[in-house]
Design a protein around this motif. Structure first.
Motif, short mmCIF file in Angstrom:
data_model
loop_
_atom_site.label_atom_id
_atom_site.label_comp_id
_atom_site.label_asym_id
_atom_site.label_seq_id
_atom_site.Cartn_x
_atom_site.Cartn_y
_atom_site.Cartn_z
N CYS A 33 56.08 49.27 39.60
CA CYS A 33 56.26 49.09 38.16
C CYS A 33 55.34 50.04 37.40
N VAL A 34 55.95 50.99 36.73
CA VAL A 34 55.17 51.92 35.93
C VAL A 34 54.95 51.28 34.56
N TYR A 35 53.70 50.95 34.27
CA TYR A 35 53.37 50.35 32.98
C TYR A 35 51.91 50.67 32.66
N GLN A 36 51.52 50.45 31.42
CA GLN A 36 50.18 50.75 30.96
C GLN A 36 49.26 49.54 31.19
N ASP A 37 48.60 49.50 32.33
CA ASP A 37 47.71 48.40 32.66
C ASP A 37 46.48 48.40 31.75
N LEU A 38 45.95 49.57 31.48
CA LEU A 38 44.78 49.69 30.60
C LEU A 38 45.27 49.60 29.17
N ASP A 39 45.25 48.37 28.64
CA ASP A 39 45.92 48.07 27.37
C ASP A 39 44.97 47.78 26.21
N ASN A 40 43.69 48.10 26.37
CA ASN A 40 42.68 47.83 25.34
C ASN A 40 42.50 46.35 25.05
N LYS A 41 42.88 45.49 26.00
CA LYS A 41 42.67 44.05 25.84
C LYS A 41 41.57 43.53 26.76
N ASP A 42 41.23 44.32 27.77
CA ASP A 42 40.19 43.88 28.70
C ASP A 42 38.85 43.65 28.01
N GLN A 43 38.59 44.39 26.95
CA GLN A 43 37.32 44.27 26.24
C GLN A 43 37.16 42.89 25.59
N LYS A 44 38.26 42.23 25.24
CA LYS A 44 38.21 40.89 24.63
C LYS A 44 38.25 39.78 25.67
N ALA A 45 38.66 40.08 26.87
CA ALA A 45 38.93 39.07 27.89
C ALA A 45 37.67 38.60 28.61
N LEU A 46 37.79 37.41 29.18
CA LEU A 46 36.85 36.95 30.20
C LEU A 46 37.49 37.31 31.53
N HIS A 47 36.70 37.82 32.44
CA HIS A 47 37.21 38.28 33.73
C HIS A 47 36.72 37.32 34.81
N VAL A 48 37.68 36.69 35.49
CA VAL A 48 37.38 35.74 36.56
C VAL A 48 37.81 36.42 37.85
N PHE A 49 36.86 36.59 38.75
CA PHE A 49 37.23 37.28 39.99
C PHE A 49 36.53 36.68 41.19
N SER A 73 45.06 31.87 27.13
CA SER A 73 46.00 32.42 28.11
C SER A 73 45.28 33.00 29.32
N ILE A 74 46.04 33.04 30.40
CA ILE A 74 45.59 33.63 31.66
C ILE A 74 46.61 34.70 32.02
N GLY A 75 46.13 35.86 32.41
CA GLY A 75 47.03 36.93 32.80
C GLY A 75 46.44 37.78 33.90
N ARG A 76 47.23 38.77 34.30
CA ARG A 76 46.85 39.71 35.36
C ARG A 76 46.38 38.97 36.62
N VAL A 77 47.08 37.90 36.95
CA VAL A 77 46.73 37.09 38.13
C VAL A 77 47.11 37.89 39.36
N VAL A 78 46.12 38.15 40.21
CA VAL A 78 46.37 39.02 41.35
C VAL A 78 45.45 38.65 42.53
N VAL A 79 46.03 38.76 43.72
CA VAL A 79 45.28 38.58 44.96
C VAL A 79 45.64 39.75 45.87
N ALA A 80 44.65 40.31 46.52
CA ALA A 80 44.87 41.43 47.44
C ALA A 80 45.89 41.01 48.51
N THR A 81 46.77 41.91 48.85
CA THR A 81 47.86 41.63 49.78
C THR A 81 47.37 40.99 51.08
N ASP A 82 46.33 41.54 51.67
CA ASP A 82 45.86 41.03 52.96
C ASP A 82 45.04 39.74 52.85
N GLN A 83 44.86 39.23 51.63
CA GLN A 83 44.08 38.01 51.41
C GLN A 83 44.92 36.83 50.95
#
Length: 146
Positions: A33-49, A73-83
């Motif tokens: 999926c070609v899309y703009q991941d760097l969307d200038n919203k990360d600066q406002k977000a809390l990052h849970v990792f 809201s919660i977004g960009r939910v992702v887990v590494a493939t091998d995990q």
């Protein structure tokens, strides 16, 4: 897996790089999926990792009400493939829901979920609201958790 929550400014260069690499590996490369991941919203977000052996293996970003949707809201939910076989998706989502409960109490949580993950999010207490739509060429549905 150790789970950490940080604001954008609190992220180290290494953490930010690993987060962006993981998001790119899954959302751009794996999902083709070609899309703009760097969307200038990360600066406002809390990052849970989640980290394992000093590597980011799971991630979400959280927004307070009004910063992305009307609700929290919660977004960009992702887990590494091998995990993925370890249940880290549910762990990172449960941790994210706890962060919202602590920092933005008594708010509804809204997500834009990839349709193929409906069962996953339903098991976490989300309910589908509305029709399927395309977001960056991928079928999604709006879901709410009160």
């Amino acid at each position: 897996m150790e789970i950490v929550t940080k604001t954008f400014i609190e992220l180290s260069n290494s953490e930010l790089y690993q987060i962006m690499r993981l998001r790119s590996e899954v959302f751009v490369v794996e999902q083709d999926c070609v899309y703009q991941d760097l969307d200038n919203k990360d600066q406002k977000a809390l990052h849970v990792f989640g980290t394992k052996e000093n590597e980011v293996v799971a991630y979400t970003r959280i927004f307070k009400p009004g910063d992305y949707f009307t609700n929290s809201s919660i977004g960009r939910v992702v887990v590494a493939t091998d995990q993925r076989k370890y249940g880290y998706g549910k762990q990172i989502m449960k941790a994210s829901l706890e962060v919202i409960k602590e920092r933005f109490p008594n708010t509804t949580v809204e997500i834009s979920a990839q349709t193929y993950l409906l069962k996953f999010y339903t098991e976490l207490g989300f309910e589908r609201t509305g029709e399927e739509y395309l977001e960056d060429g991928i079928p999604h549905v709006k879901m709410i958790k009160a």
